[in-house]
Design an enzyme around this catalytic site. Structure first.
Site: not given
Lengths: 479, 479
Positions: A181-183, A185-186, A190, A243, A251, A275
């Site tokens: 996935s894309r970010a 909340t970060s 990757t 999250d 997810s 987290k």
């Protein structure tokens, strides 16, 4: 639409009404925004890009507007708002309606908020996972009876092990068609990092070719529509910086299951600013992951790891890519913690695959990395995905020096992540932070602590203001 | 703003970014919507009406756009999302930021959803009530040591006792400066009903004049800004069709306290399809109302009443106004249940004010109503607020007849309310439903069951489709 158009006037439609739009066979539910004056020609509706796309609407042609049907699954959301458990069918209804774009943003926000924390029990998480799998595509890999995968639940800036693990494991001949996935909340996911190095926006056919060629891929999962509901949920989760536990598990696992994975390791970093903040919480999460995985037919091994500080030195898509390359190339200054974590995860995948001990797996993984086979394999994957890209340079950089000799005693992951995000990551791939010291390091007066990269002066200033006012991630002891 | 304008391009602003807008001394936080093409001239921002108003912005003049500051109270919302109790200060921060329009709609939706159900404890409700009072205006009534008020927690279509209670109580010389809300999730609020009869959109000075003149008013509370935070919350509650317990109590009591009230009765109807469904729930709510009231310095008496079916015969602003007038005028066909409920509430206010028994209060109230003094007093109030209006007629009406002789055994309040709302209430004041029979009545074949009023064919058809498909509120036994 215009406040004086016939729909807004004669049909009792008001601002924020939910309306159905139809174009030929297609329909969407939308929120009516009403504009005054001449912004739109009379009798015209201005659609969002996504509505245009979903309707396959053509500019200048006629659109049908009607009252939206009652979205009955919203009563299930209200049931959950009021603290009641949802059945599998109720969850499936909700996810089906969200996937079909029948929920407004505030309705999705309400659903996510009341499912956050520990508010979904294991049955509901299983239901949610299965509902999300049902809504998307599902990949199968003919002739393979073991499909590997890995996941990190995040919260640790710079922890970019995936490209390393995938390269090591697939270099051994195992199959690991990794979609990332894309970010959320970060400062980088990757997919964001890999996108700085190669093409990640692959369709299903392209992914299948890359995997047939290399046993692996390092692609973005979004383009293959593995979990369309999740993509819609993530948009709102991101805006709310939220999250939830059940949402997280569903997810992750729905995408793994949809990707056809049979065995996966899940990295759960624990630390005061990660987290997950306690071993108790990590164990709970690990237990849920394993139970939900088992119920949905995927073998999950959770690894509880050190989350006390960032991994590697780069934070943000490009800076993390630099770390990955340096580990693969065996550079002298490659971050050791990133290398060791990637080897540990790969070792566990070997252990699952060959039913060998983690120690045996570690020997196998180390040998593949140190022999250069992992680098070769990474290059093959990148080549198969469309070839290597030149890493972009940030337009602005600022290096912060320490005013006195000192030792670093702590780094706050959250503040560091926020700093990198304020600098523009992941939207600007070259934006982010490069650490020049980690916990335990000592610095002399005037030595660099970190460099901030950004693509605009505004973001640079915004990030530096945050750093100096409330967001300094470093705890230092003067020496 | 346009995607190609210098702000969207050069500063890393993306769709849905939160941005600060400044015009002279004023600022708001807004959500950036990005438009393609020629919809807006380059270098132009299209603002919402509320943003224009809050900024006192002037078209054609220069607007400053910058990154939004971090809204720190959002971390408190996240704390609540994750199930933790909020302190008074944290709640005050949230409410202050919401009042200052610093929250996006999805952020408000998230906050409301995680405070819904029974998720606020009594301390949090007290904190929320006080925070909401702090944010608004606060009225005082010089020379008065007892200011009365009444409230119904709703859920019962047609239960329009307020104009009756206010007229009866103020006819006796007591002070009851009643400000009411518009409908949240119902087909009509008292303000919606009163607006069909007179002006309710009074400012503070006007309200003070009306009260000085008549000891009472029947005004809309929104115009005096008694609880600006609540008004913003209600917008989203309405869209989510959500009405949480803590939010409800804080919303009601903050407005009472801000209005300067010292004593109030709260009507809590209980029934299988009312807002409150069990005596247990009603008692819990009553206890919370009383406790929170006491902590905030207002004497609350809760009255748990029959909520098994609608009160009166009209549902929707105009139809409810007709019922109110017929009770005041002592018409032969005036709905008896509405009359009795209003007398009971007025009796309790007399009991609180004169420290007499409810029975004594009931004699007093009945005598005032039956003597015509309540009607006279109602006319004085209406006159003071700007005079009586002619009730509008709906453009479309449909009367549903019973196909066979039957007895009505149940009426579902929720389905009836929904039917009236689909017909256009309260947006179209004349829209709604008039019942021709209530529970216990028997009808011969072909007699009318109800009449549906609407101002557009679309709404009429939509409501009738709901009625025939899933929304029939009547349970009948063929006789």
């Amino acid at each position: 639409m215009r406040s004086d158009c016939h729909i807004c006037r004669s049909e009792g439609f008001t601002a924020n009404s939910r309306v159905t739009l139809r174009f030929n066979e297609n329909s969407v539910i939308a929120t009516l925004n009403v504009v005054d004056g001449q912004l739109l020609p009379s009798g015209t509706a201005g659609l969002s890009r996504i509505a245009m796309h979903r309707l396959s609407a053509i500019e200048g042609q006629k659109l049908m507007v009607s009252h939206a049907p009652v979205v009955t699954s919203l009563s299930h959301v209200r049931k959950k708002v009021f603290g009641n458990k949802l059945s599998d069918d109720e969850i499936a209804d909700i996810i089906k309606d969200i996937s079909a774009h029948r929920y407004s943003d505030i309705e999705i926000a309400s659903f996510l908020s009341v499912c956050a924390g520990s508010r979904l029990d294991v049955d509901e998480i299983i239901g949610l996972t299965q509902a999300m799998v049902e809504c998307g595509k599902r990949l199968s890999w003919s002739g393979q009876n073991m499909i590997l995968d890995k996941h990190c639940i995040g919260g640790l800036p710079g922890n970019r092990t995936t490209p390393l693990v995938v390269s090591i494991v697939s270099a051994a001949g195992l199959v690991i068609p990794k979609t990332s996935s894309r970010a959320i909340t970060s400062p980088a996911g990757t997919a964001d990092t890999m996108e700085t190095l190669t093409t990640v926006n692959l369709n299903l056919k392209e992914i299948q070719c890359v995997v047939a060629d290399t046993n692996a891929c390092l692609a973005w999962g979004g383009a293959v529509n593995l979990s369309p509901a999740d993509d819609l949920l993530i948009r709102i989760e991101r805006a709310l910086d939220l999250d939830g536990e059940g949402q997280l598990i569903a997810s992750v696992l729905s995408k793994k299951i949809a990707a056809g994975s049979t065995h996966a390791v899940v990295d759960i970093p624990v630390g005061p600013t990660a987290k997950v903040r306690s071993d108790k919480e990590a164990n709970r999460l690990a237990s849920l992951f394993t139970q939900v995985g088992a119920a949905c037919g995927i073998n999950i091994r959770c690894l509880i790891t050190d989350g006390s500080q960032p991994v590697g030195l780069g934070i943000g898509p490009v800076e993390e890519a630099r770390d990955v390359l340096s580990v693969l190339q065996g550079d002298n200054d490659a971050p050791l913690d990133l290398r060791e974590r990637a080897l540990f995860l790969a070792a566990n995948l070997f252990s699952l695959s060959y039913q060998e001990s983690v120690e045996q797996g570690l020997l196998r993984a180390t040998s593949i990395l140190d022999s250069g086979k992992a680098l070769q394999q990474f290059q093959r994957i990148v080549q198969a995905q469309g070839g290597i890209k030149q890493l972009p340079e940030a337009r602005y950089q600022h290096t912060e020096l320490v005013p006195e000799a000192c030792a670093i005693t702590e780094i706050d992951n959250r503040k560091l992540a926020r700093l990198a995000k304020l600098a523009g990551a992941p939207g600007s791939p070259a934006a982010g932070v490069r650490l020049h010291a980690k916990v335990g390091d000592t610095l002399s007066k005037g030595e660099p602590l970190f460099t901030l990269f950004s693509d605009s002066e505004g973001e640079r200033d915004y990030a530096l203001a945050y750093y100096s006012e409330q967001g300094n991630p470093f705890t230092i002891n003067l020496t």
